[in-house]
Design a protein around this motif. Structure first.
Motif, PDB file in Angstrom:
ATOM      1  N   TRP A 136     -31.025   8.015  -9.505  1.00 41.57           N
ATOM      2  CA  TRP A 136     -31.034   8.759  -8.154  1.00 41.57           C
ATOM      3  C   TRP A 136     -30.528   9.949  -8.594  1.00 41.57           C
ATOM      4  O   TRP A 136     -29.634  10.262  -9.289  1.00 41.57           O
ATOM      5  CB  TRP A 136     -30.170   7.910  -7.218  1.00 41.57           C
ATOM      6  CG  TRP A 136     -29.986   8.726  -6.146  1.00 41.57           C
ATOM      7  CD1 TRP A 136     -28.846   9.449  -5.607  1.00 41.57           C
ATOM      8  CD2 TRP A 136     -30.718   8.598  -4.999  1.00 41.57           C
ATOM      9  NE1 TRP A 136     -29.016   9.767  -4.598  1.00 41.57           N
ATOM     10  CE2 TRP A 136     -30.109   9.283  -3.920  1.00 41.57           C
ATOM     11  CE3 TRP A 136     -31.970   7.729  -4.580  1.00 41.57           C
ATOM     12  CZ2 TRP A 136     -30.896   9.432  -2.644  1.00 41.57           C
ATOM     13  CZ3 TRP A 136     -32.577   7.994  -3.265  1.00 41.57           C
ATOM     14  CH2 TRP A 136     -31.901   9.013  -2.500  1.00 41.57           C
ATOM     15  N   GLN A 140     -26.610  16.290  -3.898  1.00 39.37           N
ATOM     16  CA  GLN A 140     -25.032  15.951  -4.154  1.00 39.37           C
ATOM     17  C   GLN A 140     -24.674  15.086  -5.031  1.00 39.37           C
ATOM     18  O   GLN A 140     -23.441  15.095  -5.674  1.00 39.37           O
ATOM     19  CB  GLN A 140     -24.538  15.695  -2.735  1.00 39.37           C
ATOM     20  CG  GLN A 140     -24.607  16.841  -1.717  1.00 39.37           C
ATOM     21  CD  GLN A 140     -24.094  16.243  -0.304  1.00 39.37           C
ATOM     22  OE1 GLN A 140     -24.304  14.987   0.130  1.00 39.37           O
ATOM     23  NE2 GLN A 140     -23.360  17.185   0.593  1.00 39.37           N
ATOM     24  N   THR A 141     -25.867  14.000  -5.411  1.00 40.81           N
ATOM     25  CA  THR A 141     -25.347  13.077  -6.189  1.00 40.81           C
ATOM     26  C   THR A 141     -26.523  12.733  -7.262  1.00 40.81           C
ATOM     27  O   THR A 141     -27.457  12.780  -6.966  1.00 40.81           O
ATOM     28  CB  THR A 141     -25.141  11.647  -5.291  1.00 40.81           C
ATOM     29  OG1 THR A 141     -23.993  12.152  -4.543  1.00 40.81           O
ATOM     30  CG2 THR A 141     -24.481  10.385  -6.168  1.00 40.81           C
ATOM     31  N   ILE A 143     -27.116   9.296 -10.210  1.00 36.65           N
ATOM     32  CA  ILE A 143     -26.557   8.092 -10.932  1.00 36.65           C
ATOM     33  C   ILE A 143     -27.361   8.157 -12.261  1.00 36.65           C
ATOM     34  O   ILE A 143     -28.680   7.928 -12.135  1.00 36.65           O
ATOM     35  CB  ILE A 143     -27.053   6.940  -9.974  1.00 36.65           C
ATOM     36  CG1 ILE A 143     -26.275   6.834  -8.897  1.00 36.65           C
ATOM     37  CG2 ILE A 143     -26.549   5.696 -10.824  1.00 36.65           C
ATOM     38  CD1 ILE A 143     -26.261   5.850  -7.775  1.00 36.65           C
ATOM     39  N   ARG A 148     -22.006   7.265 -11.325  1.00 33.34           N
ATOM     40  CA  ARG A 148     -22.229   7.992 -10.334  1.00 33.34           C
ATOM     41  C   ARG A 148     -21.617   9.575 -10.818  1.00 33.34           C
ATOM     42  O   ARG A 148     -20.538   9.601 -11.285  1.00 33.34           O
ATOM     43  CB  ARG A 148     -21.244   7.593  -8.931  1.00 33.34           C
ATOM     44  CG  ARG A 148     -21.178   8.423  -7.701  1.00 33.34           C
ATOM     45  CD  ARG A 148     -20.592   7.929  -6.494  1.00 33.34           C
ATOM     46  NE  ARG A 148     -20.605   8.987  -5.587  1.00 33.34           N
ATOM     47  CZ  ARG A 148     -21.292   8.793  -4.626  1.00 33.34           C
ATOM     48  NH1 ARG A 148     -22.188   7.655  -4.485  1.00 33.34           N
ATOM     49  NH2 ARG A 148     -21.058   9.508  -3.533  1.00 33.34           N
ATOM     50  N   VAL A 149     -22.649  10.486 -10.252  1.00 33.42           N
ATOM     51  CA  VAL A 149     -22.214  11.874 -10.653  1.00 33.42           C
ATOM     52  C   VAL A 149     -22.246  12.920  -9.318  1.00 33.42           C
ATOM     53  O   VAL A 149     -23.095  12.698  -8.700  1.00 33.42           O
ATOM     54  CB  VAL A 149     -23.168  12.604 -11.810  1.00 33.42           C
ATOM     55  CG1 VAL A 149     -22.869  14.006 -12.180  1.00 33.42           C
ATOM     56  CG2 VAL A 149     -23.192  11.816 -12.935  1.00 33.42           C
ATOM     57  N   LYS A 150     -20.884  13.170  -9.285  1.00 32.42           N
ATOM     58  CA  LYS A 150     -20.874  14.308  -8.080  1.00 32.42           C
ATOM     59  C   LYS A 150     -21.297  15.761  -8.630  1.00 32.42           C
ATOM     60  O   LYS A 150     -20.972  16.273  -9.455  1.00 32.42           O
ATOM     61  CB  LYS A 150     -19.582  14.299  -7.623  1.00 32.42           C
ATOM     62  CG  LYS A 150     -19.238  15.162  -6.473  1.00 32.42           C
ATOM     63  CD  LYS A 150     -17.895  15.284  -5.871  1.00 32.42           C
ATOM     64  CE  LYS A 150     -17.497  16.338  -4.787  1.00 32.42           C
ATOM     65  NZ  LYS A 150     -15.971  16.334  -4.345  1.00 32.42           N
ATOM     66  N   ARG A 180     -12.348   8.028  -7.772  1.00 34.71           N
ATOM     67  CA  ARG A 180     -13.574   7.975  -7.114  1.00 34.71           C
ATOM     68  C   ARG A 180     -14.594   7.204  -8.135  1.00 34.71           C
ATOM     69  O   ARG A 180     -15.798   6.883  -7.642  1.00 34.71           O
ATOM     70  CB  ARG A 180     -14.254   9.467  -6.896  1.00 34.71           C
ATOM     71  CG  ARG A 180     -13.480  10.088  -5.514  1.00 34.71           C
ATOM     72  CD  ARG A 180     -14.052  11.398  -5.514  1.00 34.71           C
ATOM     73  NE  ARG A 180     -13.384  12.156  -4.395  1.00 34.71           N
ATOM     74  CZ  ARG A 180     -13.917  12.374  -3.092  1.00 34.71           C
ATOM     75  NH1 ARG A 180     -15.088  12.082  -2.891  1.00 34.71           N
ATOM     76  NH2 ARG A 180     -13.349  12.742  -2.257  1.00 34.71           N
ATOM     77  N   GLU A 182     -16.101   8.146 -10.923  1.00 29.62           N
ATOM     78  CA  GLU A 182     -17.232   9.298 -10.885  1.00 29.62           C
ATOM     79  C   GLU A 182     -17.059  10.264 -11.869  1.00 29.62           C
ATOM     80  O   GLU A 182     -16.052  10.440 -12.235  1.00 29.62           O
ATOM     81  CB  GLU A 182     -17.870   9.708  -9.471  1.00 29.62           C
ATOM     82  CG  GLU A 182     -16.739  10.767  -8.867  1.00 29.62           C
ATOM     83  CD  GLU A 182     -17.111  11.243  -7.603  1.00 29.62           C
ATOM     84  OE1 GLU A 182     -18.277  10.551  -6.867  1.00 29.62           O
ATOM     85  OE2 GLU A 182     -16.556  11.958  -6.872  1.00 29.62           O
ATOM     86  N   LEU A 334     -12.888   7.991  -2.190  1.00 33.63           N
ATOM     87  CA  LEU A 334     -14.308   8.066  -1.982  1.00 33.63           C
ATOM     88  C   LEU A 334     -14.981   7.545  -0.645  1.00 33.63           C
ATOM     89  O   LEU A 334     -14.590   6.276  -0.464  1.00 33.63           O
ATOM     90  CB  LEU A 334     -15.111   7.284  -3.161  1.00 33.63           C
ATOM     91  CG  LEU A 334     -16.457   7.252  -3.325  1.00 33.63           C
ATOM     92  CD1 LEU A 334     -17.203   8.632  -3.361  1.00 33.63           C
ATOM     93  CD2 LEU A 334     -17.074   6.179  -4.122  1.00 33.63           C
ATOM     94  N   PHE A 336     -18.335   6.625   1.057  1.00 30.67           N
ATOM     95  CA  PHE A 336     -19.478   6.302   0.649  1.00 30.67           C
ATOM     96  C   PHE A 336     -20.484   5.409   1.903  1.00 30.67           C
ATOM     97  O   PHE A 336     -19.791   4.863   2.956  1.00 30.67           O
ATOM     98  CB  PHE A 336     -19.662   5.199  -0.451  1.00 30.67           C
ATOM     99  CG  PHE A 336     -19.025   3.919  -0.165  1.00 30.67           C
ATOM    100  CD1 PHE A 336     -19.615   2.935   0.304  1.00 30.67           C
ATOM    101  CD2 PHE A 336     -17.706   3.629  -0.283  1.00 30.67           C
ATOM    102  CE1 PHE A 336     -19.210   1.630   0.561  1.00 30.67           C
ATOM    103  CE2 PHE A 336     -16.878   2.504  -0.020  1.00 30.67           C
ATOM    104  CZ  PHE A 336     -17.776   1.415   0.653  1.00 30.67           C
TER     105      PHE A 336
END
Length: 401
Positions: A136, A140-141, A143, A148-150, A180, A182, A334, A336
């Motif tokens: 994904w 903003q994000t 994966i 999860r990567v911010k 979080r 991430e 976090l 979500f």
């Protein structure tokens, strides 16, 4: 005598940095009244480098702030003659180092000239936090490898990759945000030809008999027991290199090593990262480095907790970073929302967009209840990382009925 004003500023700073080592041996610095060389001081624990309190080396671990010349964690570096490499041990050229990349630097004495911190670099290692194909990716994000990567606004390197750009192998530099669960990216770039997938994170599971390791939701299998180093414990900061997926969904483990930051004994340290362990404001760990802040000056003391972003200045004494200054920023929970991909009622876990969540009797359901949890339904809420848990602990959930 002050340096001639006709000197090019960058060459002037380079000469000052090169002269730093010689100035140290003069028991109080050279003749320049502009270079402020650190004088011998007593230490809170009564220990000094070489018994004098003079720090003859320094260690930096932070993001690259600027290049030409390279600046790491606010310290401008003279890199001529320094060993430059990546996390795989491959040599780098200086023009391959870009702002936002995270670096570990061994250097000489840090001196201050006209308000600038300068040091002569001995070695500089730049390593990614993640490499892999995102399942994904939006503005903003991302994966990647289940993590999860911010992506903060205007992050270097993101332009040109494109939102929704799954299928393109990426490199991500950044910090672990345990609150979080991430990675907070500081730079993103396309992977290079031949790059293998890798992940740096906290070891959340290891089974030597089965040959498996887990970091977050990623599971990897070691065909050779020699790939699992002795002494690794849960919670250790590790670096995994992984290969193709197996039939059971796990990835083939190609390499594994302990990857906590290890500043040299007696060195002056400038360390920026996230709090990975927290006993008290006086005793905690930053990116795996034990910190004694009992004699430190604090900014943002109330913010200091597991997962908080912090920077620490101090000296390494007996394997502990004895802090003189600590700056901390709060770790926010976090928030979500997304579709429930998987549900385990017995374990009380939920998978949403690659994140693993856990609910308990302490979780507050808003206009819904645990009975409303169903695969395919939309879920929103707040969650936090809890030390020792692979899943985020949900504090508030709202299920769309």
């Amino acid at each position: 005598m002050k340096p001639s004003p006709e000197l090019n500023p960058s060459r002037r700073h380079l000469l000052l940095a090169l002269a730093g080592g010689a100035a140290l041996s003069a028991c109080g610095g050279g003749g320049s009244d502009e270079a402020l060389i650190e004088q011998p001081t007593s230490h809170p624990l009564g220990i000094g480098a070489g018994g004098t309190g003079i720090v003859r080396g320094s260690f930096l671990s932070a993001a690259v702030n600027a290049v030409g010349p390279i600046n790491v964690g606010g310290v401008q570096l003279a890199t001529g003659g320094a060993l430059l490499s990546d996390g795989d041990g491959q040599s780098l050229r200086e023009n391959e180092i870009e702002p936002g990349m995270t670096a570990r630097v061994r250097a000489g004495q840090i001196i201050t000239v006209a308000g600038r911190k300068l040091a002569l670099a001995q070695s500089l290692v730049v390593d990614t936090q993640l490499r892999g194909v995102p399942t994904w990716l939006d503005a903003q994000t991302a994966i990647i490898l289940g993590q999860r990567v911010k992506l903060p606004p205007s992050i270097p390197g993101l332009s040109g990759i494109g939102a929704g750009g799954t299928g393109r192998n990426l490199r991500v530099w950044g910090q672990l945000d345990l609150a979080r669960s991430e990675v907070v990216a500081s730079r993103v770039a396309l992977a290079r030809p031949g790059d293998t997938d890798m992940l740096r994170g906290l070891l959340s599971g290891i089974d030597r008999a089965a040959g498996t390791v887990q970091v977050g939701s990623l599971q990897a299998y070691a065909a050779d027991a020699a790939l699992l180093p002795a002494g690794l414990e849960l919670g250790a900061v590790v670096r995994l290199v992984v290969g193709a997926a197996r039939t059971d969904g796990s990835l083939a483990l190609l390499a594994l090593r302990e990857d906590a930051v290890h500043p040299p004994e007696g060195s002056r340290v400038e360390l920026a990262g996230r709090v990975t362990q927290f006993s008290s404001a006086q005793r905690f760990a930053l990116d795996g480095v034990a910190v004694d802040a009992s004699q430190a000056l604090f900014e943002g003391l109330a913010n200091l907790a597991a997962g908080a972003e912090a920077s620490v200045s101090g000296r390494m004494i007996g394997g502990v970073l004895v802090a003189s200054e600590v700056h901390a920023q709060a770790a926010e929970p976090l928030e979500f929302s997304g579709r429930i991909d998987a549900l385990d009622v017995l374990r009380q876990t939920i998978s949403v967009g690659g994140m693993l969540l856990h609910w308990s009797s302490a979780t507050r359901f808003v206009s819904s209840s645990a009975k409303d949890l169903r695969v395919g339904r939309q879920l929103a809420g707040l969650a936090r990382w809890v030390p020792g848990q692979a899943a985020l602990e949900a504090s508030r959930l709202s299920v769309e009925k």
